[in-house]
Design a protein around this motif. Structure first.
Motif, PDB file in Angstrom:
ATOM      1  N   PRO A  92      -3.838   1.513   8.854  1.00 43.04           N
ATOM      2  CA  PRO A  92      -4.131   1.546   7.648  1.00 43.04           C
ATOM      3  C   PRO A  92      -4.072   2.774   6.814  1.00 43.04           C
ATOM      4  CG  PRO A  92      -5.585   0.158   8.748  1.00 43.04           C
ATOM      5  CD  PRO A  92      -4.861   0.694   9.855  1.00 43.04           C
ATOM      6  N   GLN A 120      -0.814  15.665   0.043  1.00 40.88           N
ATOM      7  CA  GLN A 120      -0.025  14.415  -0.398  1.00 40.88           C
ATOM      8  C   GLN A 120       0.287  14.810  -1.958  1.00 40.88           C
ATOM      9  OE1 GLN A 120      -2.699  11.240   0.791  1.00 40.88           O
ATOM     10  NE2 GLN A 120      -1.057  10.039  -0.555  1.00 40.88           N
ATOM     11  N   ALA A 124       0.866   4.454  -2.706  1.00 43.21           N
ATOM     12  CA  ALA A 124       0.600   5.681  -2.380  1.00 43.21           C
ATOM     13  C   ALA A 124       1.806   6.696  -2.830  1.00 43.21           C
ATOM     14  CB  ALA A 124       0.415   5.869  -0.882  1.00 43.21           C
ATOM     15  N   ARG A 125       3.068   6.117  -2.646  1.00 45.33           N
ATOM     16  CA  ARG A 125       4.043   6.920  -3.138  1.00 45.33           C
ATOM     17  C   ARG A 125       4.136   7.141  -4.592  1.00 45.33           C
ATOM     18  NH1 ARG A 125       9.091   4.689   0.727  1.00 45.33           N
ATOM     19  NH2 ARG A 125       7.966   4.849   2.753  1.00 45.33           N
ATOM     20  N   GLU A 153       0.600  -1.255  -0.105  1.00 47.70           N
ATOM     21  CA  GLU A 153      -0.163   0.118   0.065  1.00 47.70           C
ATOM     22  C   GLU A 153       0.930   1.180  -0.045  1.00 47.70           C
ATOM     23  OE1 GLU A 153      -0.592  -2.627   1.756  1.00 47.70           O
ATOM     24  OE2 GLU A 153      -2.319  -2.392   3.001  1.00 47.70           O
ATOM     25  N   HIS A 154       1.809   1.330   0.877  1.00 50.96           N
ATOM     26  CA  HIS A 154       2.540   2.565   0.739  1.00 50.96           C
ATOM     27  C   HIS A 154       3.269   2.842  -0.330  1.00 50.96           C
ATOM     28  CE1 HIS A 154       5.579  -0.246   2.570  1.00 50.96           C
ATOM     29  NE2 HIS A 154       6.636   0.638   1.962  1.00 50.96           N
ATOM     30  N   ARG A 155       3.851   1.951  -1.083  1.00 52.47           N
ATOM     31  CA  ARG A 155       4.545   2.140  -2.289  1.00 52.47           C
ATOM     32  C   ARG A 155       3.730   2.523  -3.405  1.00 52.47           C
ATOM     33  NH1 ARG A 155       9.661   0.607  -1.524  1.00 52.47           N
ATOM     34  NH2 ARG A 155      10.005  -0.987  -0.199  1.00 52.47           N
ATOM     35  N   ARG A 178     -11.381   9.869   8.168  1.00 55.98           N
ATOM     36  CA  ARG A 178     -10.171   9.125   9.168  1.00 55.98           C
ATOM     37  C   ARG A 178      -8.951  10.244   9.256  1.00 55.98           C
ATOM     38  NH1 ARG A 178     -10.270   3.211   7.232  1.00 55.98           N
ATOM     39  NH2 ARG A 178      -8.235   2.816   8.629  1.00 55.98           N
ATOM     40  N   TYR A 235      -6.052  11.791  12.042  1.00 58.99           N
ATOM     41  CA  TYR A 235      -5.419  11.470  13.398  1.00 58.99           C
ATOM     42  C   TYR A 235      -6.078  12.439  14.402  1.00 58.99           C
ATOM     43  CZ  TYR A 235      -2.727   9.609   9.757  1.00 58.99           C
ATOM     44  OH  TYR A 235      -2.193   8.719   8.575  1.00 58.99           O
ATOM     45  N   ARG A 290       8.374  10.637   3.785  1.00 58.40           N
ATOM     46  CA  ARG A 290       8.044   9.526   4.291  1.00 58.40           C
ATOM     47  C   ARG A 290       8.825   8.867   5.417  1.00 58.40           C
ATOM     48  NH1 ARG A 290       3.980  12.588   3.241  1.00 58.40           N
ATOM     49  NH2 ARG A 290       2.160  11.500   2.054  1.00 58.40           N
ATOM     50  N   MET A 308      -2.148   5.304   7.492  1.00 63.52           N
ATOM     51  CA  MET A 308      -0.971   5.778   7.257  1.00 63.52           C
ATOM     52  C   MET A 308      -0.191   5.139   6.093  1.00 63.52           C
ATOM     53  SD  MET A 308       0.493   7.841   9.159  1.00 63.52           S
ATOM     54  CE  MET A 308       2.268   7.738   9.761  1.00 63.52           C
ATOM     55  N   ARG A 309      -0.557   3.762   5.911  1.00 65.90           N
ATOM     56  CA  ARG A 309      -0.221   3.182   4.789  1.00 65.90           C
ATOM     57  C   ARG A 309      -0.514   3.748   3.685  1.00 65.90           C
ATOM     58  NH1 ARG A 309       2.049  -1.870   5.753  1.00 65.90           N
ATOM     59  NH2 ARG A 309       1.340  -2.712   7.991  1.00 65.90           N
ATOM     60  N   PHE A 310      -1.866   4.151   3.389  1.00 65.21           N
ATOM     61  CA  PHE A 310      -2.441   4.649   2.279  1.00 65.21           C
ATOM     62  C   PHE A 310      -1.906   6.065   2.043  1.00 65.21           C
ATOM     63  CE2 PHE A 310      -5.751   1.620   2.955  1.00 65.21           C
ATOM     64  CZ  PHE A 310      -5.588   0.744   2.073  1.00 65.21           C
ATOM     65  N   THR A 311      -1.286   6.816   2.946  1.00 62.48           N
ATOM     66  CA  THR A 311      -0.530   8.043   2.884  1.00 62.48           C
ATOM     67  C   THR A 311       0.953   7.791   2.362  1.00 62.48           C
ATOM     68  OG1 THR A 311      -1.135   8.088   4.931  1.00 62.48           O
ATOM     69  CG2 THR A 311      -1.629   9.937   3.748  1.00 62.48           C
ATOM     70  N   GLY A 312       1.348   6.615   2.118  1.00 59.21           N
ATOM     71  CA  GLY A 312       2.562   6.278   1.676  1.00 59.21           C
ATOM     72  C   GLY A 312       3.737   6.107   3.017  1.00 59.21           C
ATOM     73  N   TYR A 313       3.016   6.035   3.958  1.00 58.61           N
ATOM     74  CA  TYR A 313       4.187   5.744   4.972  1.00 58.61           C
ATOM     75  C   TYR A 313       4.111   4.248   5.315  1.00 58.61           C
ATOM     76  CZ  TYR A 313       4.389  10.466   6.865  1.00 58.61           C
ATOM     77  OH  TYR A 313       4.623  11.828   7.038  1.00 58.61           O
TER      78      TYR A 313
END
Lengths: 251, 386
Positions: free
Chosen positions: B229, A161, A77-78, A73-75, A89, A91, A107, B231-236
Motif C-alpha cells: 500500500p 516526491q 499520488a502522481r 491510489e497510484h494515479r 512506514r 522500507y 515510477r 508503494m501505491r501511495f507513492t505513485g507506484y
C-alpha cells in the motif's frame, strides 16, 4: 481562485456505520491546515478518501477542480498528493539512501530498469539526507533506525516526491520535544510552496503550528478557526471531555 | 594495504567464475554419464528456482503453480522433437493409437526449430503474464494468490492428462529416441553438450536475475513485498511490477522445463503435479530466499541428495525432505546461503569450542611481531604463576 482541494458532502459508510458524514472542506493553495478530533472522528478515513484508498458512498472530492473519486491510489499520488502514515512506514530492508532514491525516481518499471538516476535527482537525495540529518546513516538499513529517525525518513520521502498537497498523519507521535519542534518548523516552512494538512493529537504541537484548525467529530466538521477560538468552543470541549447530565462543564 | 584488499576483491570476484568454468570442463571428464546427466537435470531445475526466488524471495509472491510454465516449456521442445525426425507425411507414433490421421493445427509450427526455440519461453511467459495481470489487477495476494496458482496448476494438469488425442495425455512425449542435428538426443555426446548448454543458461539466468534485483527495480520489488500500500501511495503501480516479474519467472520456468525434458528423455503431465511445484519452493527456502545463488544451490543439493538417498533407502527420502524443511523454517529462516552470509560457520565453530580469532583488527592477526608477542604472552602469562 479555485480551491486546491475541495470535499463536498462526502459520506463514507462501512456497513451502515458512517465514518464520514456529509463532510465539507476546502483548501487554497499554500494553506497549512491542522485537523484534530477525538478517536474515531474519521480523521484517517478523511485521508483515505482523498488518497483513493476508500471510495466515498456520496459526495465529491475535487483536486484542482478534478474529481478524484474512482481513480486508483497510484494515479492520485502522481497527480501530486503525498501521504505520510500514522506509524512510520519506511522500507525496512532497503538502506536509507535507497528509500529516498525510490521516492525521487520515475515510477515506471522500465524507467527503473534502464534509466539511471540523473544528477539533479541524486543531488535532491543528498540534500534531503542533510535536511533530516540522516546523512551518516545513509548506507544503513532503514529497519535499524530509531523511531524518530524513521519518522524523519518518511517525511523526507514525502518531500522527495515533491507533492503539491501533503497529508501528514500524526507526524510527531513518539518524538522527543526537540524533534517535535523541528518537525513543526519544517511543516511551517513547507506551507506556501505546498499545501499541507496535518492530523495530530498533540495539542501543544498544533498550537505551535499557528494555523487554522478543523475539528472533526463523528465524521463531520464540528468547527473551524484559530486554535484559541476552537478550544473555547463549548461543542469542542463537549466532544473532547464528554458531558453527561450530572456534570455540566463550568460556564 | 589498498592494493592487497583490491586484489583480494578481484580474487573474490573471479574465483566463482573460474570455479564454474573448471567444474564444467572437469566434471564431464570425471563423472560417469549417468551422474553427469543427473547433475545437468538438477542444474536446469536451478533456473526455475531462480524464477521462484525472483517472485517469492524478492517480491513476496508465493506461487505454487510454476509447474505450469515448466511443463509448457517441456512440451514445446517435446513436440518439436516428436516431429523433427519423422519422414515426410509421417505422424508421431502415438497418434495412430487414437486414430488421429492428421496433425493437429497447433502442432504444425513446432516443426520449425526456430519457432520452438522462441516458443518454449514466450508461451510460458505469455500465459504467466496474462494469468498474473488478471490476478494482480484484482489485488489478490498472500495465501489467496498461492491457492489460486495451485488451482490453475490442477486445471492445466487435468487438461494435459486428459488429452490423449492432442498430446498423448498421461503418457507424455518421449524425447530421448528423437534426433537433433542427426544425433540421438539420449546419446552420451549429446547429453554432454546439453550439460554445457545448461551450465551456460544457468549462468545467464542468474545474471539476468541479478540485473533485475540489484538496482532500483529490485528495490521496488522488495518495497512491494514489504509494504505494497505504501508503494501505491507513492505513485507506484504494483500491478505492473508484479506482472513483469511473474512473466520473467514464467519464461525462466519454460527454459528450465525444456532443458529438463531433453535431459530426462520425457515430458509428461507429471511436471504439473502439485508436489513438484511445492518442492520448487522448498529448494528456494532451503537454499535461501532473496539470494539468487541459494535458489540454484538448493535445487541442485536437494535433488542430488534425493537421488543419492533414494538409491540407498528409497522410503526415507520424504522424511528427510520434511525434516530439512522443518530445520530451515525453524532454524535457518534465511536458508543455507543466508546462514553462511551471517557468519553461521563461525557461530557453529564457536559452539563446538573452536572459536575463531577476533577479526576486529585483522591486521594484528597477520603481523608477525604481534603474533610472537601474543604467543609468548600465552605461554608465560604475567603473574600467572605464583
Amino acid at each position: 481562485m479555485t480551491a486546491l482541494l475541495e470535499l463536498r458532502g462526502v459520506t463514507v459508510s462501512f456497513d451502515g456505520f458512517r465514518a464520514l458524514n456529509d463532510l465539507n472542506l476546502s483548501l487554497q493553495p499554500g494553506d497549512l491546515r491542522a485537523v484534530i478530533g477525538p478517536n474515531g472522528a474519521g480523521k484517517t478515513t478523511f485521508l483515505d478518501v482523498i488518497t483513493g484508498k476508500v471510495r466515498p458512498s456520496e459526495g465529491q472530492v475535487l483536486f484542482r477542480g478534478r474529481s478524484l473519486v474512482g481513480i486508483s491510489e497510484h494515479r492520485i499520488a502522481r497527480l501530486g498528493i503525498g501521504r505520510k502514515f500514522q506509524t512510520p512506514r519506511v522500507y525496512e530492508n532497503l538502506t536509507v539512501r535507497r528509500n529516498l532514491e525510490l521516492a525521487v525516481s520515475r515510477r515506471s518499471p522500465f524507467a527503473l530498469l534502464f534509466g539511471r538516476l540523473d544528477g539533479s535527482a541524486q543531488d535532491r537525495v543528498q540534500h534531503l539526507l542533510r535536511v533530516v540529518g540522516l546523512d551518516p546513516q545513509a548506507q544503513q538499513l532503514a529497519g535499524g533506525l530509531a523511531h524518530g529517525q524513521k519518522q524523519w525518513l518518511e517525511i523526507a520521502m514525502l518531500l522527495a516526491q515533491d507533492p503539491d498537497l501533503l497529508l501528514v498523519d500524526e507526524p510527531v507521535a513518539g518524538l522527543s520535544d526537540e524533534e517535535t519542534d523541528r518537525t513543526g518548523q519544517l511543516l511551517r516552512s513547507l506551507a506556501g510552496d505546498h499545501t499541507v494538512i496535518v492530523i495530530e493529537h498533540d495539542m501543544e504541537f498544533i498550537r505551535n503550528l499557528d494555523s487554522p484548525v478543523t475539528v472533526l467529530h463523528e465524521g463531520h466538521v464540528l468547527c473551524e478557526g484559530a486554535m484559541d477560538t476552537v478550544q473555547k468552543d463549548p461543542r469542542v470541549i463537549e466532544v473532547y471531555l464528554g458531558v453527561d447530565d450530572d456534570h455540566q462543564p463550568q460556564p | 594495504m589498498l592494493s592487497s584488499s583490491s586484489s583480494g576483491g578481484s580474487l573474490r570476484r573471479w574465483a566463482p567464475w573460474v570455479l564454474i568454468v573448471a567444474a564444467s570442463i572437469i566434471l564431464p571428464a570425471v563423472l560417469p554419464p549417468f551422474r553427469l546427466n543427473l547433475l545437468g537435470r538438477f542444474l536446469s531445475l536451478g533456473i526455475v528456482a531462480l524464477g521462484v526466488d525472483l517472485i517469492w524471495g524478492y517480491t513476496g509472491l508465493l506461487s505454487l503453480g510454476q509447474g505450469i510454465f515448466f511443463a509448457l516449456g517441456g512440451y514445446a521442445i517435446g513436440m518439436h522433437l516428436s516431429l523433427n525426425s519423422l519422414e515426410p507425411g509421417q505422424l508421431p507414433e502415438f497418434f495412430g493409437l487414437y486414430g488421429v490421421k492428421e496433425l493437429p493445427a497447433f502442432w504444425q509450427p513446432f516443426a520449425s526449430p526456430l519457432f520452438t526455440l522462441v516458443a518454449l519461453w514466450t508461451i510460458p511467459a505469455l500465459v504467466a503474464g496474462v494469468l498474473g495481470y488478471l490476478v494482480f489487477r484484482n489485488r489478490i495476494k498472500g495465501v489467496y494468490f498461492s491457492i489460486l496458482t495451485q488451482a490453475a496448476l490442477l486445471v492445466f494438469f487435468n487438461f494435459f492428462n486428459g488429452q490423449q488425442r492432442l498430446i498423448n495425455g498421461t503418457n507424455g512425449l518421449k524425447t530421448d529416441t528423437a534426433r537433433l542435428f542427426g544425433e540421438l538426443v539420449g546419446s552420451d555426446a549429446m547429453q554432454r553438450n546439453l550439460f554445457w548448454l545448461t551450465v551456460l543458461l544457468v549462468v545467464a539466468a542468474w545474471l539476468l536475475c541479478r540485473w533485475l534485483t540489484r538496482g532500483r527495480f529490485g528495490d521496488a520489488l522488495v518495497a512491494i513485498r514489504d509494504d505494497e500500500p505504501r508503494m501505491r501511495f507513492t505513485g507506484y503501480n504494483p500491478t505492473a511490477y508484479k506482472t513483469l516479474v511473474f512473466t520473467v519467472a514464467g519464461a525462466l520456468a519454460g527454459i528450465s522445463g525444456a532443458l529438463y525434458t531433453v535431459q530426462s528423455g520425457i515430458v509428461s503431465p507429471q511436471y504439473m503435479a502439485v508436489p513438484f511445484s511445492i518442492e520448487m519452493v522448498i529448494w528456494v527456502a532451503v537454499g535461501g530466499r532473496g539470494t539468487l545463488i541459494g535458489a540454484v544451490l538448493g535445487a541442485v543439493l536437494i535433488n542430488y541428495a534425493r537421488s543419492l538417498i533414494s538409491e540407498q533407502l528409497p522410503e526415507t527420502w520424504l522424511f528427510v525432505q520434511g525434516a530439512l524443511f522443518l530445520l530451515v523454517v525453524t532454524g535457518l529462516p534465511d536458508g543455507l546461503v543466508g546462514w553462511w552470509r551471517q557468519g553461521g560457520l563461525q557461530h557453529l565453530l564457536a559452539m563446538l569450542g573452536r572459536a575463531p580469532r577476533a577479526s576486529t583488527y585483522p591486521g594484528l592477526d597477520l603481523d608477525p611481531s604481534v603474533q610472537a608477542e601474543k604467543s609468548s604472552f600465552l605461554s608465560h602469562p604475567p603473574g600467572g604463576e605464583p
